[in-house]
Design an enzyme around this catalytic site. Structure first.
Site, PDB file in Angstrom:
ATOM      1  N   ASP A   1     -20.488 -37.559  17.111  1.00 51.93           N
ATOM      2  CA  ASP A   1     -20.013 -38.061  18.395  1.00 51.93           C
ATOM      3  C   ASP A   1     -21.165 -38.473  19.299  1.00 51.93           C
ATOM      4  OD1 ASP A   1     -17.431 -37.516  17.809  1.00 51.93           O
ATOM      5  OD2 ASP A   1     -17.307 -35.691  19.017  1.00 51.93           O
TER       6      ASP A   1
ATOM      7  N   GLU B   1      -8.029 -29.907  51.043  1.00 54.69           N
ATOM      8  CA  GLU B   1      -9.402 -30.153  51.518  1.00 54.69           C
ATOM      9  C   GLU B   1     -10.403 -29.164  50.950  1.00 54.69           C
ATOM     10  OE1 GLU B   1      -9.733 -32.995  53.064  1.00 54.69           O
ATOM     11  OE2 GLU B   1      -7.557 -33.071  52.838  1.00 54.69           O
TER      12      GLU B   1
ATOM     13  N   PRO C   1     -15.853 -31.138  43.139  1.00 59.86           N
ATOM     14  CA  PRO C   1     -16.941 -32.122  43.102  1.00 59.86           C
ATOM     15  C   PRO C   1     -18.297 -31.518  43.477  1.00 59.86           C
ATOM     16  CG  PRO C   1     -15.349 -32.646  44.847  1.00 59.86           C
ATOM     17  CD  PRO C   1     -14.803 -31.493  44.081  1.00 59.86           C
TER      18      PRO C   1
ATOM     19  N   ARG D   1     -11.727 -29.832  21.246  1.00 60.74           N
ATOM     20  CA  ARG D   1     -12.049 -30.585  20.030  1.00 60.74           C
ATOM     21  C   ARG D   1     -13.311 -30.079  19.339  1.00 60.74           C
ATOM     22  NH1 ARG D   1     -15.311 -34.709  20.285  1.00 60.74           N
ATOM     23  NH2 ARG D   1     -14.107 -36.120  18.975  1.00 60.74           N
TER      24      ARG D   1
HETATM   25  N1  ADE Z   1     -11.850 -32.085  42.202  1.00 65.88           N
HETATM   26  C1  ADE Z   1     -11.969 -33.189  42.947  1.00 65.88           C
HETATM   27  N2  ADE Z   1     -12.913 -34.008  42.475  1.00 65.88           N
HETATM   28  C2  ADE Z   1     -13.427 -33.398  41.360  1.00 65.88           C
HETATM   29  C3  ADE Z   1     -14.430 -33.723  40.427  1.00 65.88           C
HETATM   30  N3  ADE Z   1     -15.144 -34.857  40.518  1.00 65.88           N
HETATM   31  N4  ADE Z   1     -14.693 -32.868  39.434  1.00 65.88           N
HETATM   32  C4  ADE Z   1     -14.007 -31.710  39.341  1.00 65.88           C
HETATM   33  N5  ADE Z   1     -13.050 -31.338  40.188  1.00 65.88           N
HETATM   34  C5  ADE Z   1     -12.749 -32.169  41.203  1.00 65.88           C
END
Ligand code: ADE
Length: 262
Positions: A174, A121, A94, A159
């Site tokens: 697309d 974590e 994230p 794709r």
């Molecule tokens: N791992 C945990 N959350 C994630 C996300 N939003 N994007 C990519 N990998 C992740």
């Protein structure tokens, strides 16, 4: 394209790559996907892949050794010390840069990609510093691990590979591929209940249809994702259309049955 995915949960990848256009792409050898279990690269009796964080804190951290060894086994002839620009090693996290159609297109140009799915974590920082060449997030939310994110990315990239979709043109229209959301689509019947398909689509006039679709894409983008229009490649006439639409309730009328007579 060759794709290697490092994960602690290889079984998660059983379904998605065995269906539809993906299976066809694999069958036609347009793409080859190898799933590697990070646990297979451990050397201790318990196949330990994680450990407590130095300095304390809740949660387990993925250890560096098995991740390095897995990647080294995939590209044994390339020195890990010198990061290789030719082979993206992507950590799903994230904290990464936000995935987009643009990034999918960028990645589709490579002949080989490696994805590392994080879990628990976090991942030991040395993996980030000395192994990974790119960190990508698929959105501002936290998943339990990178696996679903890797599937999303691989799907979006594959794709785009030449020959994967039925017709070469089909990814060009697309949503997002030209910076706009896709225009509205209809199929038979021409009238369902009392709802008729816009008459321009039945007119057989391809130039008019193309014009209508382009306008619909602009209108839809303006209504739903106006921020995308800043980056879209629009001509002067289209910019004027947006100005007109933004200053009136014209957009709704503009979409209706009377488009040909406007
Ligand atoms: N791992 C945990 N959350 C994630 C996300 N939003 N994007 C990519 N990998 C992740």
């Amino acid at each position: 394209m060759k794709i290697d995915i490092l994960t602690l949960f290889p079984q998660m990848f059983q379904g998605p790559f065995r269906t539809g256009i993906f299976q066809r792409a694999i069958d036609r050898k347009l793409v080859g996907v190898n799933i590697h279990n990070i646990r297979d690269y451990t050397h201790d009796k318990h196949h330990t892949v994680d450990d407590y964080a130095y300095g304390g804190g809740a949660g387990m951290i993925l250890k560096p050794e098995s991740i390095f060894e897995a990647v080294e086994s995939i590209k044994p002839d390339i020195s890990i010390e010198e990061k290789d620009d030719e082979l993206p090693v992507i950590l799903l996290t994230p904290q990464g840069r936000l995935f987009s159609q643009e990034i999918a297109l960028e990645l589709s140009k490579y002949s080989h990609l490696i994805f590392i799915c994080g879990r628990y974590e976090g991942v030991d920082e040395r993996v980030r510093e000395h192994l990974v060449t790119d960190e990508i997030s698929i959105g501002d939310y936290v998943l339990s691990g990178g696996e679903l994110a890797a599937m999303v990315m691989v799907d979006a990239v594959v794709r785009l590979l030449p020959g994967v979709l039925g017709s070469e043109a089909s990814s060009l229209d697309d949503s997002h591929s030209n910076g706009l959301l896709e225009y509205s689509q209809y199929t038979r019947p021409a009238v369902y209940r009392e709802w008729a398909v816009p008459e321009v689509l039945l007119s057989g006039n391809h130039a008019q249809i193309a014009k209508w679709r382009r306008e619909q894409a602009i209108i839809r983008t303006l209504e739903r994702r106006p921020e995308l229009l800043d980056k879209a490649n629009l001509n002067l006439e289209e910019r004027r259309l947006i100005n007109r639409l933004s200053t009136s309730s014209y957009a709704r009328e503009y979409k209706g049955q009377n488009w040909l007579n406007k």
